[in-house]
Design a protein around this motif. Structure first.
Motif, PDB file in Angstrom:
ATOM      1  N   VAL A  20       0.841  -1.190   0.000  1.00  0.00           N
ATOM      2  CA  VAL A  20       0.000   0.000   0.000  1.00  0.00           C
ATOM      3  C   VAL A  20       0.876   1.240   0.000  1.00  0.00           C
ATOM      4  O   VAL A  20       1.876   1.307   0.714  1.00  0.00           O
ATOM      5  CB  VAL A  20      -0.909   0.014   1.253  1.00  0.00           C
ATOM      6  CG1 VAL A  20      -1.847   1.199   1.228  1.00  0.00           C
ATOM      7  CG2 VAL A  20      -1.689  -1.273   1.375  1.00  0.00           C
ATOM      8  N   LEU A  21       0.498   2.248  -0.812  1.00  0.00           N
ATOM      9  CA  LEU A  21       1.171   3.544  -0.799  1.00  0.00           C
ATOM     10  C   LEU A  21       0.463   4.433   0.210  1.00  0.00           C
ATOM     11  O   LEU A  21      -0.733   4.711   0.062  1.00  0.00           O
ATOM     12  CB  LEU A  21       1.120   4.201  -2.179  1.00  0.00           C
ATOM     13  CG  LEU A  21       1.839   3.490  -3.307  1.00  0.00           C
ATOM     14  CD1 LEU A  21       1.639   4.247  -4.611  1.00  0.00           C
ATOM     15  CD2 LEU A  21       3.313   3.365  -3.004  1.00  0.00           C
ATOM     16  N   VAL A  22       1.185   4.873   1.248  1.00  0.00           N
ATOM     17  CA  VAL A  22       0.611   5.730   2.280  1.00  0.00           C
ATOM     18  C   VAL A  22       1.397   7.029   2.330  1.00  0.00           C
ATOM     19  O   VAL A  22       2.452   7.158   1.704  1.00  0.00           O
ATOM     20  CB  VAL A  22       0.618   5.038   3.664  1.00  0.00           C
ATOM     21  CG1 VAL A  22      -0.216   3.784   3.638  1.00  0.00           C
ATOM     22  CG2 VAL A  22       2.026   4.739   4.128  1.00  0.00           C
ATOM     23  N   GLU A  23       0.878   8.009   3.064  1.00  0.00           N
ATOM     24  CA  GLU A  23       1.610   9.262   3.257  1.00  0.00           C
ATOM     25  C   GLU A  23       2.959   8.957   3.888  1.00  0.00           C
ATOM     26  O   GLU A  23       3.104   7.996   4.631  1.00  0.00           O
ATOM     27  CB  GLU A  23       0.812  10.201   4.163  1.00  0.00           C
ATOM     28  CG  GLU A  23      -0.478  10.698   3.551  1.00  0.00           C
ATOM     29  CD  GLU A  23      -0.262  11.643   2.384  1.00  0.00           C
ATOM     30  OE1 GLU A  23       0.620  12.510   2.456  1.00  0.00           O
ATOM     31  OE2 GLU A  23      -0.989  11.504   1.391  1.00  0.00           O
ATOM     32  N   LYS A  24       3.950   9.803   3.614  1.00  0.00           N
ATOM     33  CA  LYS A  24       5.325   9.553   4.051  1.00  0.00           C
ATOM     34  C   LYS A  24       5.404   9.335   5.557  1.00  0.00           C
ATOM     35  O   LYS A  24       4.867  10.105   6.343  1.00  0.00           O
ATOM     36  CB  LYS A  24       6.227  10.716   3.658  1.00  0.00           C
ATOM     37  CG  LYS A  24       7.685  10.433   3.911  1.00  0.00           C
ATOM     38  CD  LYS A  24       8.552  11.448   3.209  1.00  0.00           C
ATOM     39  CE  LYS A  24       9.987  11.006   3.219  1.00  0.00           C
ATOM     40  NZ  LYS A  24      10.707  11.351   4.382  1.00  0.00           N
ATOM     41  N   LEU A  25       6.094   8.248   5.952  1.00  0.00           N
ATOM     42  CA  LEU A  25       6.303   7.904   7.355  1.00  0.00           C
ATOM     43  C   LEU A  25       7.759   8.132   7.726  1.00  0.00           C
ATOM     44  O   LEU A  25       8.651   7.986   6.884  1.00  0.00           O
ATOM     45  CB  LEU A  25       5.956   6.435   7.598  1.00  0.00           C
ATOM     46  CG  LEU A  25       4.527   5.998   7.281  1.00  0.00           C
ATOM     47  CD1 LEU A  25       4.410   4.497   7.407  1.00  0.00           C
ATOM     48  CD2 LEU A  25       3.553   6.688   8.206  1.00  0.00           C
ATOM     49  N   ASN A  26       8.007   8.467   8.982  1.00  0.00           N
ATOM     50  CA  ASN A  26       9.369   8.617   9.480  1.00  0.00           C
ATOM     51  C   ASN A  26       9.869   7.258   9.957  1.00  0.00           C
ATOM     52  O   ASN A  26       9.964   7.003  11.154  1.00  0.00           O
ATOM     53  CB  ASN A  26       9.429   9.641  10.612  1.00  0.00           C
ATOM     54  CG  ASN A  26       9.207  11.037  10.117  1.00  0.00           C
ATOM     55  OD1 ASN A  26       9.586  11.367   8.999  1.00  0.00           O
ATOM     56  ND2 ASN A  26       8.586  11.863  10.923  1.00  0.00           N
ATOM     57  N   TYR A  92       5.724   9.630  -0.708  1.00  0.00           N
ATOM     58  CA  TYR A  92       4.952   8.509  -0.207  1.00  0.00           C
ATOM     59  C   TYR A  92       5.883   7.472   0.395  1.00  0.00           C
ATOM     60  O   TYR A  92       7.096   7.506   0.208  1.00  0.00           O
ATOM     61  CB  TYR A  92       4.097   7.885  -1.322  1.00  0.00           C
ATOM     62  CG  TYR A  92       4.894   7.165  -2.381  1.00  0.00           C
ATOM     63  CD1 TYR A  92       5.320   5.859  -2.214  1.00  0.00           C
ATOM     64  CD2 TYR A  92       5.233   7.798  -3.567  1.00  0.00           C
ATOM     65  CE1 TYR A  92       6.055   5.207  -3.195  1.00  0.00           C
ATOM     66  CE2 TYR A  92       5.964   7.166  -4.551  1.00  0.00           C
ATOM     67  CZ  TYR A  92       6.362   5.860  -4.354  1.00  0.00           C
ATOM     68  OH  TYR A  92       7.092   5.216  -5.317  1.00  0.00           O
ATOM     69  N   THR A  93       5.286   6.531   1.127  1.00  0.00           N
ATOM     70  CA  THR A  93       5.981   5.378   1.658  1.00  0.00           C
ATOM     71  C   THR A  93       5.199   4.151   1.240  1.00  0.00           C
ATOM     72  O   THR A  93       3.971   4.103   1.421  1.00  0.00           O
ATOM     73  CB  THR A  93       6.064   5.440   3.200  1.00  0.00           C
ATOM     74  OG1 THR A  93       6.793   6.600   3.565  1.00  0.00           O
ATOM     75  CG2 THR A  93       6.771   4.220   3.757  1.00  0.00           C
TER      76      THR A  93
END
Length: 101
Positions: A20-26, A92-93
């Motif tokens: 899944v492509l999600v909003e950028k995570l740290n 993205y992440t």
């Protein structure tokens, strides 16, 4: 079995093994992350959280970080010779769902 998870202000329908492509995570590539589960559907039925299902989380592994396709933002004012062109690429992440439960 599938679940509805929440991350980055959005909700995603995921199953084990999904990428899944999600909003950028740290998080670093290869690191494991956990998401809140809002709804869980399995053989025993459907469990809906208020707002999250207690004791259930979705474990995922970070596969890669990247940027999406370029979006052109063009602003202008007619008859005033004002034109402004900008581009934007949303980071993205990509995560792979390992376990739900």
């Amino acid at each position: 079995m599938y679940a509805i998870i929440r991350t980055g202000g959005k909700q995603y329908n995921v199953s084990v093994g999904d990428e899944v492509l999600v909003e950028k995570l740290n998080a670093e590539v290869g690191e494991e992350v956990s998401f809140e589960v809002l709804m869980l559907a399995d053989d025993s039925g459907i469990k809906i959280g208020t707002p999250v299902v207690e004791g259930v989380s979705a474990k995922a592994e970070v596969v890669e970080h990247g940027k999406g396709k370029k979006v052109i933002v063009f602003k202008y004012k007619p008859k005033k010779n004002y034109r402004k062109k900008q581009g934007h690429r949303q980071p993205y992440t990509m995560v792979k769902i390992k376990a739900i439960g």
